[in-house]
Design a protein around this motif. Structure first.
Motif, PDB file in Angstrom:
ATOM      1  N   PRO A  81     -27.690  36.703 -32.942  1.00 27.00           N
ATOM      2  CA  PRO A  81     -29.150  36.809 -32.993  1.00 27.00           C
ATOM      3  C   PRO A  81     -29.650  37.547 -31.763  1.00 27.00           C
ATOM      4  O   PRO A  81     -29.114  37.363 -30.666  1.00 27.00           O
ATOM      5  N   GLU A  82     -30.635  38.375 -31.955  1.00 25.35           N
ATOM      6  CA  GLU A  82     -31.166  39.120 -30.807  1.00 25.35           C
ATOM      7  C   GLU A  82     -32.072  38.234 -29.961  1.00 25.35           C
ATOM      8  O   GLU A  82     -32.216  38.431 -28.771  1.00 25.35           O
ATOM      9  N   ILE A  83     -32.683  37.240 -30.634  1.00 28.62           N
ATOM     10  CA  ILE A  83     -33.497  36.263 -29.906  1.00 28.62           C
ATOM     11  C   ILE A  83     -33.013  34.875 -30.351  1.00 28.62           C
ATOM     12  O   ILE A  83     -33.059  34.552 -31.533  1.00 28.62           O
ATOM     13  N   LEU A  84     -32.504  34.095 -29.414  1.00 27.77           N
ATOM     14  CA  LEU A  84     -31.993  32.772 -29.755  1.00 27.77           C
ATOM     15  C   LEU A  84     -32.844  31.708 -29.065  1.00 27.77           C
ATOM     16  O   LEU A  84     -33.022  31.733 -27.848  1.00 27.77           O
ATOM     17  N   LEU A  85     -33.394  30.787 -29.873  1.00 27.28           N
ATOM     18  CA  LEU A  85     -34.247  29.714 -29.351  1.00 27.28           C
ATOM     19  C   LEU A  85     -33.467  28.405 -29.415  1.00 27.28           C
ATOM     20  O   LEU A  85     -32.915  28.076 -30.468  1.00 27.28           O
ATOM     21  N   MET A  86     -33.402  27.685 -28.308  1.00 24.60           N
ATOM     22  CA  MET A  86     -32.622  26.443 -28.287  1.00 24.60           C
ATOM     23  C   MET A  86     -33.415  25.322 -27.645  1.00 24.60           C
ATOM     24  O   MET A  86     -34.117  25.530 -26.659  1.00 24.60           O
ATOM     25  N   ASP A  87     -33.250  24.147 -28.216  1.00 21.30           N
ATOM     26  CA  ASP A  87     -33.975  22.985 -27.722  1.00 21.30           C
ATOM     27  C   ASP A  87     -32.993  21.931 -27.227  1.00 21.30           C
ATOM     28  O   ASP A  87     -32.374  21.245 -28.031  1.00 21.30           O
ATOM     29  N   GLU A  88     -32.833  21.877 -25.937  1.00 18.71           N
ATOM     30  CA  GLU A  88     -32.175  20.748 -25.266  1.00 18.71           C
ATOM     31  C   GLU A  88     -30.675  20.547 -25.492  1.00 18.71           C
ATOM     32  O   GLU A  88     -29.919  20.425 -24.558  1.00 18.71           O
ATOM     33  N   TRP A  89     -30.245  20.572 -26.747  1.00 18.68           N
ATOM     34  CA  TRP A  89     -28.942  20.031 -27.120  1.00 18.68           C
ATOM     35  C   TRP A  89     -27.749  20.746 -26.492  1.00 18.68           C
ATOM     36  O   TRP A  89     -26.636  20.266 -26.571  1.00 18.68           O
ATOM     37  N   ILE A  90     -27.944  21.889 -25.848  1.00 16.87           N
ATOM     38  CA  ILE A  90     -26.820  22.688 -25.380  1.00 16.87           C
ATOM     39  C   ILE A  90     -25.881  21.901 -24.459  1.00 16.87           C
ATOM     40  O   ILE A  90     -24.719  22.247 -24.306  1.00 16.87           O
ATOM     41  N   GLY A  91     -26.381  20.790 -23.906  1.00 18.70           N
ATOM     42  CA  GLY A  91     -25.534  19.950 -23.050  1.00 18.70           C
ATOM     43  C   GLY A  91     -24.442  19.228 -23.819  1.00 18.70           C
ATOM     44  O   GLY A  91     -23.550  18.617 -23.241  1.00 18.70           O
ATOM     45  N   ALA A  92     -24.510  19.273 -25.193  1.00 19.33           N
ATOM     46  CA  ALA A  92     -23.520  18.558 -25.998  1.00 19.33           C
ATOM     47  C   ALA A  92     -22.146  19.220 -25.874  1.00 19.33           C
ATOM     48  O   ALA A  92     -22.033  20.384 -25.509  1.00 19.33           O
ATOM     49  N   GLY A  93     -21.118  18.453 -26.205  1.00 15.39           N
ATOM     50  CA  GLY A  93     -19.760  19.004 -26.165  1.00 15.39           C
ATOM     51  C   GLY A  93     -19.104  18.738 -24.816  1.00 15.39           C
ATOM     52  O   GLY A  93     -19.772  18.368 -23.848  1.00 15.39           O
ATOM     53  N   ASP A  94     -17.791  18.928 -24.781  1.00 16.50           N
ATOM     54  CA  ASP A  94     -17.076  18.652 -23.525  1.00 16.50           C
ATOM     55  C   ASP A  94     -17.265  19.820 -22.551  1.00 16.50           C
ATOM     56  O   ASP A  94     -17.765  20.887 -22.928  1.00 16.50           O
ATOM     57  N   PRO A  95     -16.888  19.611 -21.271  1.00 18.81           N
ATOM     58  CA  PRO A  95     -17.118  20.671 -20.265  1.00 18.81           C
ATOM     59  C   PRO A  95     -16.481  22.004 -20.645  1.00 18.81           C
ATOM     60  O   PRO A  95     -17.066  23.067 -20.403  1.00 18.81           O
ATOM     61  N   ALA A  96     -15.287  21.946 -21.260  1.00 20.31           N
ATOM     62  CA  ALA A  96     -14.611  23.199 -21.637  1.00 20.31           C
ATOM     63  C   ALA A  96     -15.442  23.964 -22.661  1.00 20.31           C
ATOM     64  O   ALA A  96     -15.601  25.193 -22.572  1.00 20.31           O
ATOM     65  N   PHE A  97     -16.020  23.234 -23.639  1.00 22.68           N
ATOM     66  CA  PHE A  97     -16.838  23.910 -24.647  1.00 22.68           C
ATOM     67  C   PHE A  97     -18.137  24.424 -24.027  1.00 22.68           C
ATOM     68  O   PHE A  97     -18.595  25.518 -24.357  1.00 22.68           O
ATOM     69  N   GLN A  98     -18.698  23.640 -23.125  1.00 24.79           N
ATOM     70  CA  GLN A  98     -19.934  24.101 -22.474  1.00 24.79           C
ATOM     71  C   GLN A  98     -19.708  25.419 -21.744  1.00 24.79           C
ATOM     72  O   GLN A  98     -20.565  26.296 -21.736  1.00 24.79           O
ATOM     73  N   GLU A  99     -18.520  25.541 -21.142  1.00 26.68           N
ATOM     74  CA  GLU A  99     -18.196  26.770 -20.440  1.00 26.68           C
ATOM     75  C   GLU A  99     -18.090  27.935 -21.432  1.00 26.68           C
ATOM     76  O   GLU A  99     -18.599  29.032 -21.179  1.00 26.68           O
ATOM     77  N   ARG A 100     -17.450  27.672 -22.583  1.00 26.52           N
ATOM     78  CA  ARG A 100     -17.330  28.721 -23.601  1.00 26.52           C
ATOM     79  C   ARG A 100     -18.706  29.084 -24.158  1.00 26.52           C
ATOM     80  O   ARG A 100     -19.001  30.245 -24.438  1.00 26.52           O
TER      81      ARG A 100
END
Lengths: 245, 261
Positions: A170-189
């Protein structure tokens, strides 16, 4: 060129005083829940006078207390709400990640959910099939992709949602809060994937209470207070001011 | 009002263009509802046969020729309409997370539910065909009018569901009121009773209940092989009024629904 512009945005709506035969429960509000702002009678001014310009490569962090208007602004930018005043100019394909469980069928497999989620987002079936392997690889679900979605942990669900939403660039991506989900390795990816999106001339708008995440991810901050802009500018200056006693 | 109606038309046009979404979701809905069962969606066929069989056994007094076919076809149409009304009244509330989280047109949810009703009716139709065959009711050219009748019912249903979905969102108590009316409706609509033997209130309801005519445009051609002109005229007029009301309601409430949920 990707861009997102908000001009004097205003969102006003009446709290739904639904026609009902039930006695009014005075412990709860008449309606409306996720949006804040100022209220007068049963009218809510969720956003007022919000203006900003974002260009390709911008990563905007939305901050503010609960009810400040972050979710309302994201929903306006996506098109779920129509502004009561002002206007939005979007140039670029918009996608949003507000509720990671949304659109996922608990009984269907991860693979089937990729198809359904893609269709809901308006993607052609052939394109979904073409991207399938890449989505599965990024989600790191392995053989679980053919297991029912209801058997996934919250982190697995988040990985699948993020993999789908970002697979179509997507050229414009809107995200609300949840990006903290997942383990640290996935957060890095996930962070790397977001960097790639931005490198491809994308815009990201991310609402979060996690200042460390915003500090790492965003180059601009927009702080909302009671539906109005308290700060809009570079993130470095914002966090520097925040760190001062 | 013109703007509202054109907004509603645009919403429906966009929804129709996304057929891949509502067809796929409707199939998932029907599959999910029976996923854990041994017989799966075959339960829809069994339920219909049990329902129709009970009516035939209890209410066939031998005075109405072809009574089993009368009940079988009437019940098929009545279940389609009543399911649509009772599901439609809570439709937007059930789709709250989608409506508040995506930019899909509202008509997607209406079309998804219509598709679901059509799939479910397909199983009931198989049961209806079994009953007609069992009672030696053989197809004739007159049945072609029945196909036209089915088309009218199919066209009317999404409009009726739009009205129900908007009304159910604005006035949530309606789901319980309509639930009771649907239970009564099977007695007030000529599903298992015939107008010839109707007296008093039944006779009044035969003429003034609009659902009567949606049943008759499908049933009379099958029962008697004739074209029920009056029933067709009233059913088409009722469909036009339904759609006009639906477009006005959808146009007025389309952007407000998200705040009303």
């Amino acid at each position: 060129m990707t861009s997102l512009r908000a001009h004097d945005l205003r969102l006003v709506y009446k709290l739904p005083r639904k026609l009902s035969l039930a006695l009014r429960d005075r412990r709860v509000a008449d309606g409306g829940s996720s949006v804040g702002g100022r209220t007068a009678g049963n009218t809510v001014v969720a956003l007022d006078g919000v203006s900003f310009d974002l260009e390709a490569g911008d990563r905007l962090g939305l901050v503010g207390t609960n009810g400040a208007g972050k979710t309302s602004l994201l929903k306006l930018l996506y098109g779920i709400f129509e502004p009561s005043g002002g206007r939005i100019e979007r140039s670029g394909r918009v996608d949003a990640l507000f509720n990671i469980q949304l659109g996922f069928r608990p009984e269907a497999t991860g693979r089937r959910n990729i198809v359904l989620r893609g269709l809901i987002n308006g993607w052609p079936r052939a394109e979904i099939d073409r991207r399938m392997d890449e989505i599965i690889a990024f989600s790191e679900l392995g053989d679980f992709i053919d297991a029912p979605f209801k058997s996934y942990s919250q982190g697995m669900a988040a990985r699948l949602a993020f993999a789908i939403a970002t697979s179509f660039e997507p050229e414009i991506l809107l995200m609300d809060e949840w990006i903290g989900a997942g383990d640290p390795a996935f957060q890095e990816r996930a962070r790397q994937r977001m960097e790639e999106l931005v490198a491809q001339a994308g815009i990201i708008v991310l609402a979060s209470h996690q200042h460390s995440l915003l500090k790492r991810t965003c180059n601009k901050i927009l702080e909302l207070e009671s539906g109005t802009i308290k700060y809009f500018g570079p993130s470095a200056a914002y966090f520097e001011a925040q760190s001062k006693p | 009002m013109i703007n509202a109606i054109s907004g509603a038309v645009a919403d429906i046009r966009k929804g129709l263009g996304m057929s891949g979404v509502w067809v796929a979701l409707a199939h998932e809905d029907v599959g999910d509802a029976h996923r854990r069962t041994l017989l799966g969606p075959a339960w829809l066929l069994i339920n219909y046969l049990l329902f129709a069989g009970t009516f035939v056994v209890i209410f066939d007094d031998g005075r109405t020729p072809g009574f089993p076919a009368y009940v079988a076809v009437g019940l098929l149409v009545w279940l389609f309409i009543s399911d649509g009304v009772s599901q439609g009244i809570v439709l937007f509330q059930r789709e709250q997370s989608f409506i508040q989280g995506t930019v899909l047109p509202l008509s997607i949810y209406i079309l998804r539910m219509t598709m679901q009703l059509v799939i479910r009716a397909g199983y009931a139709l198989a049961g209806c065909a079994m009953i007609l065959l069992f009672f030696h009711v053989m197809p004739s050219v007159g049945w072609l009018w029945s196909i036209l009748g089915v088309m009218i019912v199919l066209v009317m249903m999404p409009g009726l569901m739009i009205i129900c979905a908007v009304a159910g969102t604005v006035f949530p108590d309606l789901q319980f009121i309509v639930g009771n009316l649907i239970r009564l409706g099977v007695f007030l609509t000529p599903v298992f009773w015939v107008p010839a033997t109707a007296v008093g209130l039944h006779k009044i309801f035969y003429h003034w209940n609009p659902f009567t005519y949606f049943l008759e445009v499908v049933r009379i051609p099958i029962m008697y092989g004739i074209f029920p002109e009056r029933a067709f005229v009233i059913a088409i007029a009722a469909t036009a009024v339904t759609w006009l009301t639906a477009l006005m309601l959808l146009g007025i409430y389309r952007k407000k629904i998200v705040f009303l949920l």
